[in-house]
Write a protein that holds these residues in place. Sequence first.
Motif, short mmCIF file in Angstrom:
data_model
loop_
_atom_site.label_atom_id
_atom_site.label_comp_id
_atom_site.label_asym_id
_atom_site.label_seq_id
_atom_site.Cartn_x
_atom_site.Cartn_y
_atom_site.Cartn_z
N TYR A 194 0.81 -1.08 -0.04
CA TYR A 194 -0.44 0.03 0.23
C TYR A 194 0.78 0.84 0.44
N ILE A 195 0.24 2.53 -0.05
CA ILE A 195 1.01 3.38 -0.36
C ILE A 195 0.82 4.43 0.86
N GLN A 196 2.10 4.82 1.83
CA GLN A 196 1.64 5.38 2.16
C GLN A 196 1.75 7.75 2.27
N GLU A 197 1.32 8.44 2.40
CA GLU A 197 1.97 9.31 1.90
C GLU A 197 2.69 10.44 2.58
N LYS A 198 2.26 9.87 4.29
CA LYS A 198 2.86 9.60 5.06
C LYS A 198 2.80 8.45 5.79
N PRO A 199 3.57 9.40 6.41
CA PRO A 199 3.90 6.91 7.66
C PRO A 199 3.08 6.82 8.33
N PHE A 200 2.10 5.63 7.81
CA PHE A 200 1.62 4.86 8.52
C PHE A 200 1.40 3.79 8.01
N SER A 201 1.29 2.91 10.03
CA SER A 201 1.43 1.69 9.90
C SER A 201 0.41 0.61 9.60
N TRP A 202 -0.39 -0.05 8.79
CA TRP A 202 -1.15 -0.85 8.02
C TRP A 202 -1.13 -1.92 8.44
N ILE A 203 -1.49 -2.77 9.89
CA ILE A 203 -1.20 -4.00 10.32
C ILE A 203 -2.29 -5.14 10.03
N LEU A 220 -3.60 -0.01 -5.59
CA LEU A 220 -3.62 0.13 -4.26
C LEU A 220 -4.29 1.04 -3.69
N VAL A 221 -3.97 1.04 -2.24
CA VAL A 221 -4.41 2.38 -1.23
C VAL A 221 -3.54 2.85 -0.49
N ASN A 267 -7.56 13.38 7.12
CA ASN A 267 -6.94 12.37 6.72
C ASN A 267 -6.79 11.01 6.56
N ARG A 268 -7.04 11.15 4.96
CA ARG A 268 -7.26 10.07 4.10
C ARG A 268 -7.14 8.43 3.87
N VAL A 269 -7.89 7.91 3.36
CA VAL A 269 -7.81 6.52 2.64
C VAL A 269 -8.45 6.90 1.09
N MET A 270 -7.47 6.55 -0.19
CA MET A 270 -8.04 6.75 -1.34
C MET A 270 -7.34 5.67 -1.96
N LEU A 271 -7.95 5.15 -3.11
CA LEU A 271 -7.40 4.43 -4.40
C LEU A 271 -5.83 5.35 -5.22
N ASP A 272 -4.92 4.50 -5.63
CA ASP A 272 -4.08 5.07 -6.22
C ASP A 272 -4.66 5.08 -7.72
N ASP A 273 -4.20 5.82 -8.76
CA ASP A 273 -4.59 6.36 -10.27
C ASP A 273 -4.73 4.82 -10.72
N THR A 274 -3.18 4.86 -10.79
CA THR A 274 -2.67 3.74 -11.49
C THR A 274 -2.01 2.53 -11.27
N ALA A 275 -1.55 2.46 -9.74
CA ALA A 275 -1.08 0.67 -8.97
C ALA A 275 -1.68 0.26 -8.67
N LYS A 276 -1.36 -1.33 -9.49
CA LYS A 276 -2.65 -1.91 -9.02
C LYS A 276 -1.52 -3.03 -7.86
N ASP A 277 -2.04 -3.98 -7.62
CA ASP A 277 -2.30 -5.28 -6.34
C ASP A 277 -1.36 -6.32 -7.97
#
Lengths: 571, 190
Positions: free
Chosen positions: A105-114, A455-456, A439-449
Amino acid sequence: MIPIHSISKGKDVRTFDAIVVGSGISGGWAAKELCEQGLKTLVLERGRNVEHVIDYPTAEKNSWEFPYRLSSVLQDRQQNPVQSSCPVYNEGTKHFFVNDQEHPYIQEKPFSWIRGYQVGGRSLTWARQCYRLGEMDFEANAREGIAVDWPIRYKEIEPWYDYVEKFVGISGQAEGLAHFPDGQFLPPMELNCVEKHLKQQVSRHYKDRILTIGRVANLTRGWNGRGPCQHRNLCNRGCPFGGYFSSNSGTLPVAAATGNLTLRPDSIVAEVLYDEQRNRATGVRVIDAHTQEVTDYFARIIFLNASTIATTSILLNSVSHRFPNGLGNSSDQIGHNLMDHFMMGGAQGVYEGFEDQYYTGRRPTGFYVPRFRNISPETQRKDYLRGFGYQGRGERAEWGDLYRNTAGFGESLKETLTKPGPWNVVMGAWGETLPYDDNRVMLDDTAKDQWGLPLVRINFKYRENEFNMRSDIKDSAAEMLDRAGFKKVEKFYFDQPPGSAIHEMGTARMGRDPKTSVLNAFNQMHDVKNVYITDGSCMTSSACQNPSLTYMALTARACTHAVSEMKKLNL
Amino acid sequence: MKRRQALLGITLLSAGSVAFSSYKWLSWYKKPDLVYVHSQKELLAALAETIIPTTDTPGAIEAGVPDFILKMVVENTMTASQNRFIDGLKAVDPYAINRFGKPYVKCTRDQQNEVMRHFENAGKPFEGIPGKVERKLIGNSFFTTLKQYTCVGYFTSRLGATRSLAYVFTPGGYTGCVPLITGQKSWAIR
């Protein structure tokens, strides 16, 4: 054994009364409630199956049976940096965490997604702390003009707290505080000597504060065919005694026993299917985690319990002509207002005394100091809103604490390390975070899993309110220990990224107005009535209590609402 | 020694802004000589036994600690700490021979203790922030690593946990306050 649905044939066998997405703590409850109320229910879990007891491979292992003896493993820190930052991640538990490489996933700023992608989700590894939200918490947003008002009050959720607590089994001590409601408790676990001392001192020095034993979903006696807790404190490996509550030990077996449950692991939900003519969700599109095969499943009602960020990504990925920005997103609130409790701040101290006292067994909880700031005019703070609760524990130092700071080697070192050392107390806060629009969760326009899903992206930071609270957190903890006669009192703050409390919530909030919220008072989507969301994403504010109990109560309440609406043919 | 440590402390603190000896840097980050570690099991065993000796309970060797140290140094240690460990290991025998005229494994227990004391003093970590910078940049000293792996390896081993500590895997209950009995050992598991 829970029946697992493996073959997809005609549409009729892919049609159920209800679909539940996710099998963690809230999904397990949705499964249990819907199955018990007679609905043929399909539970979709993106991870592998984990069967209670059978799939707890490390539960009976001694320290010497682990290659690195439960030390932090360099390879994990390098290849799995986010997951391995979780304090309970170790050789005995890491099979219950995802792999960062496989699930980017993409951390625009550090965020631990556990995360734990498996049947049972993070209910296997949770800290099991169970605290009710109080009236003060449900009123706070409206009173202070923050975000939007909760559409419910304490009296509406109270019977549902009772209901889930009676099934879960929570040990704790009633304290009679208005802002920190008591629950249906099994006998409390004991405080030890130094904790009892601290409790007395806290009550003596502070009229507005108490210290109580942690309220924890560990069974102090046999309960609903589970437990009792054996006081091994190895819960996060999965418990062969069923000593603590998880979906695997608690809700899913009950759901399965009704004959109404179909569980399908390895099933990644890509999107919710939507019928514009009827303005209803019709089902979900599933990608098989291994074969990538795509299959649609259908049901009259859909419960999303994938966990906050995952549920948000499913909604944002479910686009249609009617909902170009994501299913049920006419308010444009989905993905906003992400919250996590901030933690890692507090104080510690050493107690000189009780040298002739010790304890036996390993208690799977510590103590709790309920919120004492901004609960009355006298406790009002000028520098921040809301408050925090402390969780801590007292114990005697043992070899693992002592060897670094004990000089020398040889017989004297060995002697020191084999004896119980000084008593010490560590206490840290879990602080309320306000809901901020950006403080947001978005979907990336291009990157995919690897399954072709976007990607989130997470963009989150703490603000002034949290930072001001953090200073008070350190100062107040140190002051309490000081007044209680502790020595070598030190304040601490470990600067961990947000997300580290693993209490992410708020991105599809409940509210009264469809223009400013996603869900109504029954966790039903304002825009699409046959979709319910009862994981952390529904939270309108975060309070400072560990949130799982509230998710469970809201889930049971929403399920009963959904079944009643179906019977009235409203759904 | 104090002056050398103080100077190194200052160097470490300013490492971010001042380019310091690239030779030192290379020596910390060079490819570690792991073959050498594998060849020194006898020495490792003697060193571990000096840290946790046999008393009325088993010592480090009987508890299998040398193999654990080897595994940790080879597989589970940052490069800088690996190099400092290997450099330290290589310096043990020259020091022992210089001092007592024989390699470490042939020294008496008192002589071994004296050699170990030398390495403990040489490897004292800095306190406070320089200590944190030190750990991050150049890892732990030879002695710090040796002591850590010996203690962890010993107290998590079957013999260390069950003979030198009180080991109860399934306690069955919890009692908050019990009087300490004479000779009571620490609980092995938290």
